[in-house]
Design a protein around this motif. Structure first.
Motif, PDB file in Angstrom:
ATOM      1  N   PHE A  42       0.829  -1.206   0.000  1.00 27.29           N
ATOM      2  CA  PHE A  42       0.000   0.000   0.000  1.00 27.29           C
ATOM      3  C   PHE A  42       0.864   1.258   0.000  1.00 27.29           C
ATOM      4  CE2 PHE A  42      -2.367   3.321   2.270  1.00 27.29           C
ATOM      5  CZ  PHE A  42      -3.428   3.474   1.385  1.00 27.29           C
ATOM      6  N   LEU A  43       1.903   1.293   0.857  1.00 31.01           N
ATOM      7  CA  LEU A  43       2.787   2.458   0.870  1.00 31.01           C
ATOM      8  C   LEU A  43       3.519   2.599  -0.458  1.00 31.01           C
ATOM      9  CD1 LEU A  43       3.950   4.846   2.426  1.00 31.01           C
ATOM     10  CD2 LEU A  43       5.806   3.327   3.137  1.00 31.01           C
ATOM     11  N   GLY A  44       3.936   1.491  -1.042  1.00 37.21           N
ATOM     12  CA  GLY A  44       4.582   1.547  -2.354  1.00 37.21           C
ATOM     13  C   GLY A  44       3.667   2.128  -3.415  1.00 37.21           C
ATOM     14  N   LEU A  45       2.396   1.748  -3.384  1.00 40.58           N
ATOM     15  CA  LEU A  45       1.429   2.298  -4.340  1.00 40.58           C
ATOM     16  C   LEU A  45       1.192   3.788  -4.107  1.00 40.58           C
ATOM     17  CD1 LEU A  45      -1.160  -0.610  -4.497  1.00 40.58           C
ATOM     18  CD2 LEU A  45       0.425   0.102  -6.292  1.00 40.58           C
ATOM     19  N   VAL A  46       1.143   4.186  -2.843  1.00 41.57           N
ATOM     20  CA  VAL A  46       0.955   5.607  -2.529  1.00 41.57           C
ATOM     21  C   VAL A  46       2.146   6.428  -3.029  1.00 41.57           C
ATOM     22  CG1 VAL A  46       0.854   7.260  -0.619  1.00 41.57           C
ATOM     23  CG2 VAL A  46      -0.605   5.233  -0.598  1.00 41.57           C
ATOM     24  N   VAL A  47       3.355   5.941  -2.792  1.00 40.88           N
ATOM     25  CA  VAL A  47       4.551   6.659  -3.261  1.00 40.88           C
ATOM     26  C   VAL A  47       4.583   6.694  -4.785  1.00 40.88           C
ATOM     27  CG1 VAL A  47       7.078   6.591  -3.337  1.00 40.88           C
ATOM     28  CG2 VAL A  47       5.880   6.215  -1.187  1.00 40.88           C
ATOM     29  N   ASN A  48       4.214   5.602  -5.440  1.00 45.63           N
ATOM     30  CA  ASN A  48       4.158   5.564  -6.899  1.00 45.63           C
ATOM     31  C   ASN A  48       3.159   6.591  -7.431  1.00 45.63           C
ATOM     32  OD1 ASN A  48       4.616   4.644  -9.546  1.00 45.63           O
ATOM     33  ND2 ASN A  48       2.810   3.351  -9.410  1.00 45.63           N
ATOM     34  N   HIS A  49       2.002   6.669  -6.811  1.00 42.60           N
ATOM     35  CA  HIS A  49       0.990   7.644  -7.238  1.00 42.60           C
ATOM     36  C   HIS A  49       1.498   9.073  -7.029  1.00 42.60           C
ATOM     37  CE1 HIS A  49      -2.971   9.213  -8.105  1.00 42.60           C
ATOM     38  NE2 HIS A  49      -2.912   9.913  -6.982  1.00 42.60           N
ATOM     39  N   TRP A  50       2.168   9.313  -5.901  1.00 40.46           N
ATOM     40  CA  TRP A  50       2.695  10.638  -5.617  1.00 40.46           C
ATOM     41  C   TRP A  50       3.756  11.050  -6.635  1.00 40.46           C
ATOM     42  CZ3 TRP A  50       7.633  11.762  -3.107  1.00 40.46           C
ATOM     43  CH2 TRP A  50       7.798  13.106  -2.830  1.00 40.46           C
ATOM     44  N   VAL A  51       4.670  10.143  -6.975  1.00 40.78           N
ATOM     45  CA  VAL A  51       5.718  10.452  -7.955  1.00 40.78           C
ATOM     46  C   VAL A  51       5.102  10.680  -9.337  1.00 40.78           C
ATOM     47  CG1 VAL A  51       7.733   9.499  -9.150  1.00 40.78           C
ATOM     48  CG2 VAL A  51       7.550   9.307  -6.672  1.00 40.78           C
ATOM     49  N   SER A  52       4.100   9.899  -9.705  1.00 42.56           N
ATOM     50  CA  SER A  52       3.420  10.097 -10.986  1.00 42.56           C
ATOM     51  C   SER A  52       2.714  11.450 -11.018  1.00 42.56           C
ATOM     52  CB  SER A  52       2.402   8.987 -11.228  1.00 42.56           C
ATOM     53  OG  SER A  52       3.044   7.749 -11.317  1.00 42.56           O
ATOM     54  N   TRP A  53       2.121  11.844  -9.894  1.00 39.76           N
ATOM     55  CA  TRP A  53       1.454  13.142  -9.819  1.00 39.76           C
ATOM     56  C   TRP A  53       2.471  14.273  -9.972  1.00 39.76           C
ATOM     57  CZ3 TRP A  53       1.878  16.941  -5.921  1.00 39.76           C
ATOM     58  CH2 TRP A  53       0.962  17.988  -6.023  1.00 39.76           C
ATOM     59  N   LEU A  54       3.631  14.128  -9.315  1.00 42.24           N
ATOM     60  CA  LEU A  54       4.676  15.136  -9.453  1.00 42.24           C
ATOM     61  C   LEU A  54       5.161  15.250 -10.900  1.00 42.24           C
ATOM     62  CD1 LEU A  54       6.900  14.594  -6.297  1.00 42.24           C
ATOM     63  CD2 LEU A  54       5.413  16.534  -6.791  1.00 42.24           C
ATOM     64  N   GLU A  55       5.318  14.097 -11.568  1.00 43.87           N
ATOM     65  CA  GLU A  55       5.752  14.107 -12.960  1.00 43.87           C
ATOM     66  C   GLU A  55       4.723  14.798 -13.853  1.00 43.87           C
ATOM     67  OE1 GLU A  55       7.168  10.997 -16.445  1.00 43.87           O
ATOM     68  OE2 GLU A  55       6.074  10.255 -14.695  1.00 43.87           O
ATOM     69  N   HIS A  56       3.449  14.496 -13.626  1.00 43.18           N
ATOM     70  CA  HIS A  56       2.384  15.121 -14.412  1.00 43.18           C
ATOM     71  C   HIS A  56       2.364  16.630 -14.180  1.00 43.18           C
ATOM     72  CE1 HIS A  56      -1.437  15.608 -16.437  1.00 43.18           C
ATOM     73  NE2 HIS A  56      -1.914  16.217 -15.362  1.00 43.18           N
ATOM     74  N   ARG A  57       2.515  17.032 -12.924  1.00 44.28           N
ATOM     75  CA  ARG A  57       2.520  18.455 -12.594  1.00 44.28           C
ATOM     76  C   ARG A  57       3.704  19.167 -13.236  1.00 44.28           C
ATOM     77  NH1 ARG A  57       3.051  20.618  -6.580  1.00 44.28           N
ATOM     78  NH2 ARG A  57       3.248  22.770  -7.151  1.00 44.28           N
ATOM     79  N   LYS A  58       4.878  18.518 -13.247  1.00 47.33           N
ATOM     80  CA  LYS A  58       6.053  19.100 -13.884  1.00 47.33           C
ATOM     81  C   LYS A  58       5.846  19.245 -15.389  1.00 47.33           C
ATOM     82  CE  LYS A  58      11.018  18.406 -14.479  1.00 47.33           C
ATOM     83  NZ  LYS A  58      11.031  18.595 -15.910  1.00 47.33           N
ATOM     84  N   GLN A  59       5.218  18.240 -16.007  1.00 52.88           N
ATOM     85  CA  GLN A  59       4.938  18.326 -17.443  1.00 52.88           C
ATOM     86  C   GLN A  59       3.999  19.477 -17.746  1.00 52.88           C
ATOM     87  OE1 GLN A  59       3.481  14.448 -18.415  1.00 52.88           O
ATOM     88  NE2 GLN A  59       5.521  13.574 -18.683  1.00 52.88           N
ATOM     89  N   LEU A  60       2.982  19.686 -16.895  1.00 54.18           N
ATOM     90  CA  LEU A  60       2.062  20.804 -17.104  1.00 54.18           C
ATOM     91  C   LEU A  60       2.777  22.140 -16.982  1.00 54.18           C
ATOM     92  CD1 LEU A  60      -1.150  19.636 -15.207  1.00 54.18           C
ATOM     93  CD2 LEU A  60      -0.788  19.775 -17.672  1.00 54.18           C
ATOM     94  N   GLU A  61       3.662  22.264 -16.000  1.00 57.70           N
ATOM     95  CA  GLU A  61       4.415  23.516 -15.842  1.00 57.70           C
ATOM     96  C   GLU A  61       5.374  23.737 -17.006  1.00 57.70           C
ATOM     97  OE1 GLU A  61       4.240  26.073 -13.564  1.00 57.70           O
ATOM     98  OE2 GLU A  61       2.377  25.053 -13.064  1.00 57.70           O
ATOM     99  N   ASP A  62       6.040  22.685 -17.463  1.00 52.91           N
ATOM    100  CA  ASP A  62       6.932  22.817 -18.616  1.00 52.91           C
ATOM    101  C   ASP A  62       6.156  23.238 -19.849  1.00 52.91           C
ATOM    102  OD1 ASP A  62       9.081  22.115 -17.066  1.00 52.91           O
ATOM    103  OD2 ASP A  62       9.163  20.035 -17.777  1.00 52.91           O
ATOM    104  N   GLN A  63       4.981  22.652 -20.031  1.00 52.03           N
ATOM    105  CA  GLN A  63       4.143  23.003 -21.180  1.00 52.03           C
ATOM    106  C   GLN A  63       3.647  24.439 -21.054  1.00 52.03           C
ATOM    107  OE1 GLN A  63       0.439  20.883 -21.428  1.00 52.03           O
ATOM    108  NE2 GLN A  63       0.410  21.034 -23.662  1.00 52.03           N
ATOM    109  N   ARG A  64       3.300  24.844 -19.854  1.00 50.09           N
ATOM    110  CA  ARG A  64       2.796  26.196 -19.625  1.00 50.09           C
ATOM    111  C   ARG A  64       3.846  27.238 -19.993  1.00 50.09           C
ATOM    112  NH1 ARG A  64       1.639  28.513 -13.657  1.00 50.09           N
ATOM    113  NH2 ARG A  64       1.420  30.671 -14.241  1.00 50.09           N
ATOM    114  N   TYR A  65       5.090  26.995 -19.582  1.00 48.45           N
ATOM    115  CA  TYR A  65       6.145  27.969 -19.851  1.00 48.45           C
ATOM    116  C   TYR A  65       6.687  27.867 -21.273  1.00 48.45           C
ATOM    117  CZ  TYR A  65       6.038  29.378 -15.023  1.00 48.45           C
ATOM    118  OH  TYR A  65       5.643  29.860 -13.815  1.00 48.45           O
TER     119      TYR A  65
END
Length: 72
Positions: A42-65
């Motif tokens: 469960f903790l591994g899945l939570v960390v995986n989801h968190w890292v995926s969310w960070l990656e998605h957020r970074k892609q949105l910011e890169d696209q925005r700029y």
């Protein structure tokens, strides 16, 4: 000290990533030993989801700029 020039700070990104992995490994092993496989997975899945969310957020910011017009 007036003639002393400051150099560049070393890049510790690699060390930070390695230590994140080491800390994650011992935390997962501890959870596995104390609470069992379900808690560790469960903790591994939570960390995986968190890292995926960070990656998605970074892609949105890169696209925005990258889409923003250049100020000249």
């Amino acid at each position: 000290m007036e003639g002393h020039k400051l150099g560049r700070a070393p890049n510790f990104t690699g060390a930070c990533i390695v230590m994140f992995g080491v800390n994650l490994a011992w935390i997962l092993l501890f959870l596995f030993a104390v609470y069992g496989l379900v808690a560790a997975v469960f903790l591994g899945l939570v960390v995986n989801h968190w890292v995926s969310w960070l990656e998605h957020r970074k892609q949105l910011e890169d696209q925005r700029y990258s889409d923003a017009p250049a100020d000249n």
